[in-house]
Motif scaffolding. Structure first.
Motif, PDB file in Angstrom:
ATOM      1  N   THR A 320       3.103   0.660  -0.535  1.00  9.15           N
ATOM      2  CA  THR A 320       2.576  -0.205   0.523  1.00  9.15           C
ATOM      3  C   THR A 320       2.037  -1.470  -0.127  1.00  9.15           C
ATOM      4  O   THR A 320       1.134  -1.408  -0.979  1.00  9.15           O
ATOM      5  CB  THR A 320       1.450   0.495   1.301  1.00  9.15           C
ATOM      6  N   ASN A 388       6.577   0.157   2.589  1.00 13.24           N
ATOM      7  CA  ASN A 388       5.825  -0.453   3.682  1.00 13.24           C
ATOM      8  C   ASN A 388       5.397  -1.847   3.226  1.00 13.24           C
ATOM      9  O   ASN A 388       4.462  -1.982   2.426  1.00 13.24           O
ATOM     10  CB  ASN A 388       4.594   0.397   4.023  1.00 13.24           C
ATOM     11  N   TYR A 390       4.178  -5.693   4.133  1.00 10.05           N
ATOM     12  CA  TYR A 390       3.475  -6.448   5.166  1.00 10.05           C
ATOM     13  C   TYR A 390       3.214  -7.878   4.696  1.00 10.05           C
ATOM     14  O   TYR A 390       2.824  -8.099   3.535  1.00 10.05           O
ATOM     15  CB  TYR A 390       2.129  -5.789   5.489  1.00 10.05           C
ATOM     16  N   CYS A 392       0.577 -10.481   5.234  1.00 12.34           N
ATOM     17  CA  CYS A 392      -0.783 -10.638   5.758  1.00 12.34           C
ATOM     18  C   CYS A 392      -1.322 -12.038   5.474  1.00 12.34           C
ATOM     19  O   CYS A 392      -2.544 -12.253   5.445  1.00 12.34           O
ATOM     20  CB  CYS A 392      -1.714  -9.600   5.123  1.00 12.34           C
ATOM     21  N   LEU A 405       1.211  -8.621   9.842  1.00 16.03           N
ATOM     22  CA  LEU A 405      -0.027  -7.964  10.217  1.00 16.03           C
ATOM     23  C   LEU A 405      -1.183  -8.789   9.659  1.00 16.03           C
ATOM     24  O   LEU A 405      -1.091  -9.316   8.541  1.00 16.03           O
ATOM     25  CB  LEU A 405      -0.054  -6.557   9.594  1.00 16.03           C
ATOM     26  N   GLU A 409      -6.122  -6.031   9.927  1.00 18.43           N
ATOM     27  CA  GLU A 409      -5.360  -4.882  10.438  1.00 18.43           C
ATOM     28  C   GLU A 409      -4.755  -4.085   9.288  1.00 18.43           C
ATOM     29  O   GLU A 409      -4.724  -2.850   9.320  1.00 18.43           O
ATOM     30  CB  GLU A 409      -4.263  -5.374  11.385  1.00 18.43           C
ATOM     31  N   PHE A 410      -4.254  -4.775   8.262  1.00 18.90           N
ATOM     32  CA  PHE A 410      -3.704  -4.103   7.085  1.00 18.90           C
ATOM     33  C   PHE A 410      -4.786  -3.230   6.444  1.00 18.90           C
ATOM     34  O   PHE A 410      -4.552  -2.066   6.117  1.00 18.90           O
ATOM     35  CB  PHE A 410      -3.204  -5.141   6.082  1.00 18.90           C
ATOM     36  N   SER A 412      -7.440  -1.946   7.761  1.00 21.23           N
ATOM     37  CA  SER A 412      -7.765  -0.800   8.621  1.00 21.23           C
ATOM     38  C   SER A 412      -6.675   0.263   8.542  1.00 21.23           C
ATOM     39  O   SER A 412      -6.954   1.463   8.566  1.00 21.23           O
ATOM     40  CB  SER A 412      -7.902  -1.268  10.072  1.00 21.23           C
ATOM     41  N   THR A 413      -5.421  -0.190   8.404  1.00 19.06           N
ATOM     42  CA  THR A 413      -4.284   0.725   8.368  1.00 19.06           C
ATOM     43  C   THR A 413      -4.266   1.583   7.125  1.00 19.06           C
ATOM     44  O   THR A 413      -3.927   2.779   7.179  1.00 19.06           O
ATOM     45  CB  THR A 413      -2.961  -0.072   8.476  1.00 19.06           C
ATOM     46  N   VAL A 414      -4.639   1.005   5.987  1.00 19.11           N
ATOM     47  CA  VAL A 414      -4.482   1.721   4.718  1.00 19.11           C
ATOM     48  C   VAL A 414      -5.723   2.504   4.312  1.00 19.11           C
ATOM     49  O   VAL A 414      -5.690   3.236   3.307  1.00 19.11           O
ATOM     50  CB  VAL A 414      -4.135   0.737   3.569  1.00 19.11           C
TER      51      VAL A 414
END
Length: 415
Positions: A320, A388, A390, A392, A405, A409-410, A412-414
Motif C-alpha cells: 500500500t 493498493n 493511492y 494523496c 484519496l 482518508e488514506f 484513516s484507511t490504513v
C-alpha cells in the motif's frame, strides 16, 4: 523526391509536409542515425525499428547489426501498403535479418512475442515515423515519444553517470538485497516535492509522530520536511548532477538511511552522515553487470527519483503506497514546494502542456518530462493490480489507474 544522392519520400500527413530522411544525403543521415540509435542498445540482442520511412535506416542497421534479429514495425497501414509496392522496398526485401510488419495486421500473441523481454534500449525509433501515427495509436505514440526523450536525456548525461558510478562503487556501500520485504505489509507514503506538499505538512507531522506509516522521501523534499519536524524513515537520491548538493547540505540525517542510485551525484552522496545503500538500476549496463556480480536486485527507474523510489518501496515490501507532493504539474504556477532549492514560477516557461487536474474538473499546466513520469506511474499501476496505490497529493495532475484519496482518508484507511 530527388536528393543529391538517392531518392527519398515526401508525404502529407495531418496537413503537414513530412520528408523522410535528409534532403541532401539520405544514406549518410541513415548511417548517423544507426550510430546514435545503437549507443544504448544491447549488442547481439533483438532490435525493433519503429517506422519504415524510405528504408535507408533499415538497410544501414542491417549491415552494422548483422548478428541481430531486426523487426520493423509500421503503425500506418496505408503507408505500409504503399511502401511494399514501391521501389524502396526492393532495397531491403532480401536483407537476411529483417522482418517487416504492419502493426494492425498482427495478432495479440504475435505482438506479445515481439515485445517479450525486450528492453526499451533496443526499441529504435525513427523520429518522423511518429508523425504519421493514426489517431488510434495515440497512446503508443506517447509511450514511444517518452522513450525517445529518456534516451536523449540519458545520452546527454552519460559521461557524468559513468563518472559517478565509478566513484560510488569505490565507496563500497552495501546494496539492498538484505532490505527485501523489510517493511512487508506496512503502508508507505512516497513524499515528493511538488507544490501541493506545503498543505500536507501538518498532517504528515501527525502521521510521522503516530509511527504507523513508513515515510520515504525524495531528496528535494527533505528540507521542507525537517523544517516541520518530520524526519523521513528513508531518503532517495538519483540525479547524476551537482544540482542535488543543496538537498543534503546542512542537514542532519544521521539516523536516516539513504538509498542512492549507482549513478547519483557522488559529492551529494558523501555528504550523508548516516547509513548509505547503493541501488543498482535496470537498463544501465554497468549497474546490471555489478548486480549480477553481487547478486543484487535491479530497480526500475522510470526516469525520475519518485518513479525509482516507488519501485524500491515495492521491493522493500510495501503493498500500500500513497503519493504526497507528486503534482506532476505546475500547481498554482509553481514548480516545487516552498523551502526547496528549486521552487520557481513557471507561467512564462516555453513548452508547457496541459493535463487533467487531480479533481478531474479542469486542465492545468505541466511539462513534457512530467507527463512522461505520469504515464510511467499509470503503466506501473496498470500492471500491479495486487498493489493498493493511492494518489494523496490533493493537487496537480490526475494519475490514471491510481485511486485518488485525500491524505486524511488514506491515513484513516490504513490504521
Amino acid at each position: 523526391m530527388d536528393t543529391r544522392t538517392v531518392p527519398t519520400v515526401e508525404i502529407l500527413s495531418y496537413n503537414k509536409k513530412i520528408i523522410f530522411h535528409s534532403k541532401y544525403d539520405p544514406i549518410k543521415e541513415a548511417q548517423d542515425w544507426v550510430r546514435n540509435a545503437l549507443k544504448l542498445a544491447d549488442s547481439g540482442k533483438p532490435l525493433i525499428i519503429i517506422g519504415l520511412a524510405a528504408g535507408y535506416h533499415i538497410e544501414a542497421l542491417s549491415r552494422v547489426a548483422n548478428d541481430a534479429i531486426i523487426t520493423v514495425l509500421e503503425f500506418n497501414s496505408q503507408y505500409y501498403n504503399w511502401f511494399k509496392n514501391s521501389p524502396f522496398y526492393n532495397r531491403i526485401e532480401k536483407l537476411p535479418n529483417i522482418e517487416l510488419y504492419d502493426i494492425a495486421a498482427l495478432t495479440d500473441n504475435k505482438r506479445e512475442s515481439i515485445f517479450a523481454n525486450l528492453r526499451s534500449n533496443n526499441i529504435l525509433i525513427y523520429k518522423q515515423a511518429l508523425d504519421i501515427f493514426p489517431e488510434e495509436y495515440t497512446e503508443a505514440k506517447e509511450y514511444l515519444s517518452s522513450i525517445q526523450i529518456q534516451k536523449k536525456s540519458f545520452l546527454n548525461q552519460s559521461e557524468s553517470m559513468e563518472r559517478n558510478f565509478d566513484k560510488n562503487i569505490t565507496l563500497d556501500d552495501p546494496g539492498i538485497k538484505d532490505w527485501k520485504n523489510y517493511y512487508e505489509n506496512k503502508p508507505m507514503l512516497l513524499i515528493s516535492a511538488g507544490p501541493s506538499l506545503d498543505k500536507q505538512l501538518p498532517l504528515l507531522k501527525e502521521i510521522k509522530d503516530d509511527g504507523k506509516v513508513i515515510l520515504g522521501s525524495v531528496g528535494t523534499a527533505v528540507k521542507p520536511l525537517i523544517r516541520h519536524g518530520i524526519t523521513p524513515d528513508f531518503v532517495m537520491i538519483t540525479d547524476p548532477n551537482e544540482g542535488t548538493l543543496p538537498q543534503l547540505q546542512k542537514v542532519d540525517l544521521t539516523s536516516t538511511p539513504l538509498f542512492y542510485l549507482s549513478t547519483a551525484y557522488n559529492e551529494t552522496i558523501v555528504l550523508h552522515g548516516g547509513a548509505r545503500y547503493v541501488v543498482l538500476q535496470d537498463g544501465y549496463d554497468k549497474a546490471e553487470y555489478m548486480a549480477a556480480l553481487r547478486k543484487e536486485p535491479l530497480i526500475k527507474t522510470g526516469g525520475s527519483v519518485s518513479t525509482t523510489l516507488l519501485d524500491l518501496m515495492i521491493y522493500l515490501g510495501a503493498s500500500t503506497v500513497g503519493l504526497v507532493g507528486q503534482d506532476l504539474a505546475f500547481t498554482n504556477g509553481l514548480s516545487h514546494a516552498s523551502g526547496t532549492p528549486f521552487q520557481r514560477l513557471t507561467q512564462q516557461e516555453p513548452g508547457l502542456v496541459e493535463v487533467l487536474d487531480y479533481y478531474q474538473v479542469k486542465q492545468i499546466a505541466s511539462s513534457k518530462n512530467l507527463v512522461i513520469y505520469k504515464k510511467w506511474l499509470e503503466r506501473y499501476a496498470e500492471h500491479a493490480a495486487h498493489l493498493n496505490l493511492y494518489n494523496c497529493t490533493e493537487g496537480g495532475a490526475f494519475i490514471k489507474n491510481w485511486q485518488h484519496l485525500s491524505l486524511k482518508e488514506f491515513y484513516s484507511t490504513v490504521q
